[in-house]
Design a protein around this motif. Structure first.
Motif, mmCIF file in Angstrom:
data_model
loop_
_atom_site.group_PDB
_atom_site.id
_atom_site.type_symbol
_atom_site.label_atom_id
_atom_site.label_comp_id
_atom_site.label_asym_id
_atom_site.label_seq_id
_atom_site.Cartn_x
_atom_site.Cartn_y
_atom_site.Cartn_z
ATOM 1 N N ASP A 151 0.844 -1.315 -0.232
ATOM 2 C CA ASP A 151 -0.133 0.031 0.190
ATOM 3 C C ASP A 151 1.020 1.303 -0.008
ATOM 4 O O ASP A 151 1.605 1.542 0.943
ATOM 5 C CB ASP A 151 -0.999 0.100 1.331
ATOM 6 N N SER A 153 0.350 4.491 -0.234
ATOM 7 C CA SER A 153 -0.056 5.376 0.849
ATOM 8 C C SER A 153 0.486 5.305 2.064
ATOM 9 O O SER A 153 1.149 6.132 2.681
ATOM 10 C CB SER A 153 -1.508 5.580 0.818
ATOM 11 N N SER A 154 0.312 4.044 2.754
ATOM 12 C CA SER A 154 0.743 3.707 4.102
ATOM 13 C C SER A 154 2.389 3.731 4.147
ATOM 14 O O SER A 154 3.038 4.302 5.057
ATOM 15 C CB SER A 154 0.089 2.285 4.496
ATOM 16 N N HIS A 288 1.401 5.691 -7.016
ATOM 17 C CA HIS A 288 0.207 5.359 -7.357
ATOM 18 C C HIS A 288 -0.182 5.604 -9.044
ATOM 19 O O HIS A 288 -0.557 4.913 -9.527
ATOM 20 C CB HIS A 288 -0.852 5.751 -6.432
ATOM 21 N N ASP A 437 -5.354 -1.112 -6.916
ATOM 22 C CA ASP A 437 -6.553 -0.006 -6.639
ATOM 23 C C ASP A 437 -6.245 1.026 -7.895
ATOM 24 O O ASP A 437 -5.565 1.684 -7.960
ATOM 25 C CB ASP A 437 -6.396 0.267 -5.463
ATOM 26 N N VAL A 440 -8.562 5.846 -5.836
ATOM 27 C CA VAL A 440 -8.301 5.712 -4.437
ATOM 28 C C VAL A 440 -9.172 6.795 -3.923
ATOM 29 O O VAL A 440 -8.893 8.047 -4.056
ATOM 30 C CB VAL A 440 -6.822 6.133 -3.946
ATOM 31 N N THR A 450 -6.383 9.385 2.313
ATOM 32 C CA THR A 450 -7.099 8.314 1.608
ATOM 33 C C THR A 450 -7.981 7.859 2.467
ATOM 34 O O THR A 450 -8.113 7.678 3.682
ATOM 35 C CB THR A 450 -6.040 7.339 1.255
ATOM 36 N N PRO A 453 -7.540 1.700 0.478
ATOM 37 C CA PRO A 453 -6.084 1.660 0.058
ATOM 38 C C PRO A 453 -5.613 2.005 -1.286
ATOM 39 O O PRO A 453 -6.454 1.879 -2.286
ATOM 40 C CB PRO A 453 -5.948 -0.203 -0.038
ATOM 41 N N SER A 454 -4.232 2.121 -1.527
ATOM 42 C CA SER A 454 -3.699 2.591 -2.543
ATOM 43 C C SER A 454 -2.605 1.435 -2.934
ATOM 44 O O SER A 454 -1.317 1.826 -2.938
ATOM 45 C CB SER A 454 -2.930 3.895 -2.612
ATOM 46 N N ARG A 455 -2.946 0.227 -3.316
ATOM 47 C CA ARG A 455 -2.084 -0.796 -3.325
ATOM 48 C C ARG A 455 -1.415 -0.933 -4.961
ATOM 49 O O ARG A 455 -1.971 -0.464 -5.709
ATOM 50 C CB ARG A 455 -2.647 -2.025 -3.063
ATOM 51 N N CYS A 456 -0.094 -1.220 -4.907
ATOM 52 C CA CYS A 456 0.404 -1.458 -6.240
ATOM 53 C C CYS A 456 1.282 -2.860 -5.944
ATOM 54 O O CYS A 456 1.715 -3.258 -4.922
ATOM 55 C CB CYS A 456 1.735 -0.422 -6.405
#
Length: 463
Positions: A151, A153-154, A288, A437, A440, A450, A453-456
């Motif tokens: 994630d 962002s996290s 992202h 995702d 977001v 956010t 989640p903003s997963r990659c």
């Protein structure tokens, strides 16, 4: 180049109101999606719009100014007439201290005089190694990422917090990061709830919410006070450190006495708040966006590889990585860390052909201005080429203002760009990104946050 937005051209008519519901006005819309509400106000009614929110007797009147010219007037041209006197800033001030972000008048001028020498380009450039070290640690941890997914962002919030804590506190990082991770969300939610409420009970009443927030503030204040006491004790000996807190404790001028312990804590808290969430937002969304745009990602990685090779980036590399810088600026356009800026008018002022009354709560929104079709073609499209020198010169100065502007422009903007460019260069050199995702959701807190989640998916780059 002057841009005529075509709205509010001195007609002498009253400021248009955004449509709301009976009794509550636009309060439900603002609670559900304040950024979308401001964007809708601009699209429907132009560059100066009044938004009414709340029941009669407790109703807030927000005078929204969306043009670049209006933002320049409020933040720069007539900055003294637009103060940080609104309820929201008072809540931030009470919880996070009277530091540079929240102070006013002589307090602010004195603080700025004392702090400015610590944020010169030469001084800030000295923090590049600390940023690179913390970025290396994050990259090493990604080797253990479950299913090769992170994630961003996290992860960028974690990186930015550790970097600013390292620069502020030197070796006293671990305890500080743990406390900030635990206490900041509690305090932030409390500030937001009170800052946007039409009426609040006193903080001293023993309600569950008041008690949770007070306990979090006590814990946060205690760890900062303990570190500050240690620095002040050490300052009487030899071998002063070069961390920012030590320099802040020693700061004084011919006209200004040094900060006392409470003032030091206020500066530290504001630097922790503003110094990590803003940079984390820029980095997280840059990654992202690149994960959704493989051609731009490949171009940025090629520049990084060509300029840096295998060596650790340094401050001098910022000017050698123009495309990477454009990527970050475009991420800050689409996702400004401070999406809404509030002020209170001292005197009546004409903006865009309309009169903003004395005492009015004025709202600027980089979120809206950064999407204004008068300044940005296809404003929702990710396009780093918007920030070539020629394109920047052709736009009004305040078409893009992620760091605010005028006499209260963010003192840490060079540090934010330094940290962002160095971290993003190292990350792109090590990993490829593919967005999992694709969208977001976000909301306006103290900073942009956010809501999912903003997963990659990541893959090591073969070198």
């Amino acid at each position: 180049m002057a841009v005529d937005t075509g709205h509010g051209t001195g007609t002498g008519t009253s400021i248009p109101d955004l449509e709301g519901v009976p009794l509550l006005g636009s309060l439900p819309d603002l609670k559900a999606d304040s950024l979308g509400t401001y964007l809708r106000a601009n699209r429907r009614h132009g560059d100066v719009v009044r938004v009414l929110a709340g029941p009669p007797g407790l109703r807030a009147e927000l005078y929204c100014v969306f043009s670049a010219e209006g933002a320049q007037r409020v933040l720069a041209g007539e900055a003294a007439n637009f103060r940080k006197d609104n309820t929201f800033y008072q809540e931030v001030r009470t919880s996070f201290g009277n530091g540079l972000l929240t102070s006013q008048d002589e307090d602010y001028l004195r603080q700025r005089r004392l702090v400015q020498p610590l944020f010169t380009r030469r001084r800030v450039d000295g923090y590049a190694a600390a940023v690179a070290g913390e970025t290396d640690a994050v990259l090493a941890s990604w080797a253990r990422a479950r299913d090769g997914i992170v994630d961003v962002s996290s992860e960028m919030m974690h990186l930015a917090l550790r970097a600013v804590a390292r620069i502020l506190f030197g070796t006293d990082v671990e305890t500080t990061v743990d406390v900030v991770d635990r206490c900041f969300p509690v305090i932030t939610e409390y500030v937001l709830r009170r800052g946007y409420s039409p009426a609040n009970i006193p903080r001293g009443w023993p309600t569950p919410g008041n008690r949770r927030a007070a306990a979090a503030m006590d814990e946060l204040y205690a760890v900062c006070d303990a570190i500050i006491t240690g620095r002040r004790d050490a300052s009487h000996g030899e071998g002063l450190g070069e961390d920012l807190l030590t320099l802040l404790a020693a700061a004084q001028s011919a006209d200004d006495a040094a900060f006392d312990a409470t003032e030091l804590r206020d500066q530290v808290l504001i630097f922790l708040l503003a110094g990590h969430e803003t940079t984390a937002t820029s980095l997280g969304f840059a990654l992202h966006l690149l994960g959704r745009h493989p051609e731009e990602q490949a171009r940025a990685r090629e520049e990084v590889s060509r300029v840096l090779g295998d060596r650790t980036p340094e401050a001098a590399d910022l000017d050698r990585l123009p495309y990477l810088t454009r990527v970050l600026k475009e991420a800050m356009r689409l996702y400004p860390a401070a999406p809404v800026i509030g002020r209170r008018a001292v005197a009546a002022t004409e903006i865009g052909g309309y009169t903003i009354p004395a005492g009015a709560d004025v709202i600027l929104s980089p979120w809206v201005t950064h999407r204004h079709p008068a300044y940005w073609s296809e404003p929702d499209r990710f396009d780093p080429s918007r920030f070539t020198p020629e394109a920047e010169a052709a736009r009004p100065r305040y078409a893009w203002f992620p760091f605010g502007g005028g006499p209260r422009a963010c003192i840490g903007q060079h540090f934010s760009m330094l940290e962002s460019v160095i971290a993003l260069a190292m990350i792109l050199r090590a990993y490829e990104f593919e967005a999992v995702d694709t969208e977001v959701p976000v909301s306006a807190g103290i900073t942009l946050r956010t809501e999912g989640p903003s997963r990659c998916r990541i893959r090591r780059v073969d070198r």
